[in-house]
Design an enzyme around this catalytic site. Structure first.
Site, PDB file in Angstrom:
ATOM      1  N   GLU A 126     -68.686  -5.795 -23.496  1.00  0.00           N
ATOM      2  CA  GLU A 126     -69.270  -5.182 -22.311  1.00  0.00           C
ATOM      3  C   GLU A 126     -68.199  -4.598 -21.386  1.00  0.00           C
ATOM      4  OE1 GLU A 126     -72.252  -4.742 -22.429  1.00  0.00           O
ATOM      5  OE2 GLU A 126     -73.443  -6.493 -22.976  1.00  0.00           O
ATOM      6  N   TYR A 184     -81.911 -11.425   3.253  1.00  0.00           N
ATOM      7  CA  TYR A 184     -80.674 -11.814   2.567  1.00  0.00           C
ATOM      8  C   TYR A 184     -80.362 -10.903   1.400  1.00  0.00           C
ATOM      9  CZ  TYR A 184     -81.989 -15.684   5.439  1.00  0.00           C
ATOM     10  OH  TYR A 184     -82.390 -16.427   6.526  1.00  0.00           O
TER      11      TYR A 184
END
Length: 215
Positions: free
Chosen positions: A70, A116
């Protein structure tokens, strides 16, 4: 703490938080003019120096372990700007589940349900599906429109950056929680934050968000 020790500590923390099932996920951190990234197949909970690869800012292998497949994903996000200093890529359950759904908007996979999420993570686009390790993942994240420091990869997982590894880990945890809340409320009439509330939060906390009624 050295960059290598930071990677090892962050890996253990993510496993302890339940965000890295099995031998999944990978981490990286800028270290001067190079990037340190966890090696292919490494378990984040038991990383050692031997599990860490050193690569260039363009993805060239410079030493150490064989870099995670990745790696193009990490390189693509670093190439978006110097604000991206550390990266966490996870297959955590709630984020993966969210990545299998249609996105909330064109530039945000996750609905703005809590302050948040807006404050700590910011807008999180859904990037197209690619096979794990496909080099095109790096191109997708490098060229995706709009500012962001986290993204969901369709049917795959999440990628999150931070000003350091601690910051990236905290954002990854907050993104997982935002996905969990979104999934819990998906089939209910829910109250999202208003565009004005989002704008105020994003501006106060310097969080990336496209300010429009639909984004």
């Amino acid at each position: 703490m050295s960059a290598r020790k930071q990677l090892i500590a962050a890996g253990r923390r993510l496993v302890d938080m339940g965000l890295s099932p099995g031998a999944t996920g990978n981490l990286s951190i800028r270290d001067g003019e190079t990037i340190l990234v966890t090696g292919t197949g490494a378990s984040l909970g038991s990383l050692t120096d031997a599990d860490i690869a050193e690569i260039s800012l363009t993805g060239e292998h410079l030493g150490g372990a064989r870099a995670s497949k990745e790696t193009p994903l990490h390189v693509g996000l670093y190439n978006r700007g110097v604000e991206h200093q550390a990266i966490v890529h996870l297959h955590s359950p709630q984020a993966v589940a969210m990545s299998c759904l249609s996105p909330w908007s064109e530039r945000n996979a996750v609905p703005p349900l809590t302050p948040y999420f807006v404050m700590r993570v910011g807008q999180t686009p859904l990037l197209p599906y690619r096979h794990p390790g496909d080099a095109a993942l790096g191109d997708d994240i490098r060229t995706a429109p709009g500012p962001f420091r986290s993204a969901l990869l369709a049917n795959h997982g999440s990628v999150v950056s931070g000003k350091d590894l601690g910051d990236a880990v905290e954002r990854a945890a907050e993104l997982e929680e935002a996905c969990r809340i979104a999934l819990l409320t998906e089939n209910s009439p829910r109250r999202e934050l208003t565009p004005q509330q989002i704008r105020e939060l994003a501006e106060k906390w310097d969080s990336p968000w496209t300010h429009s009624p639909v984004d």
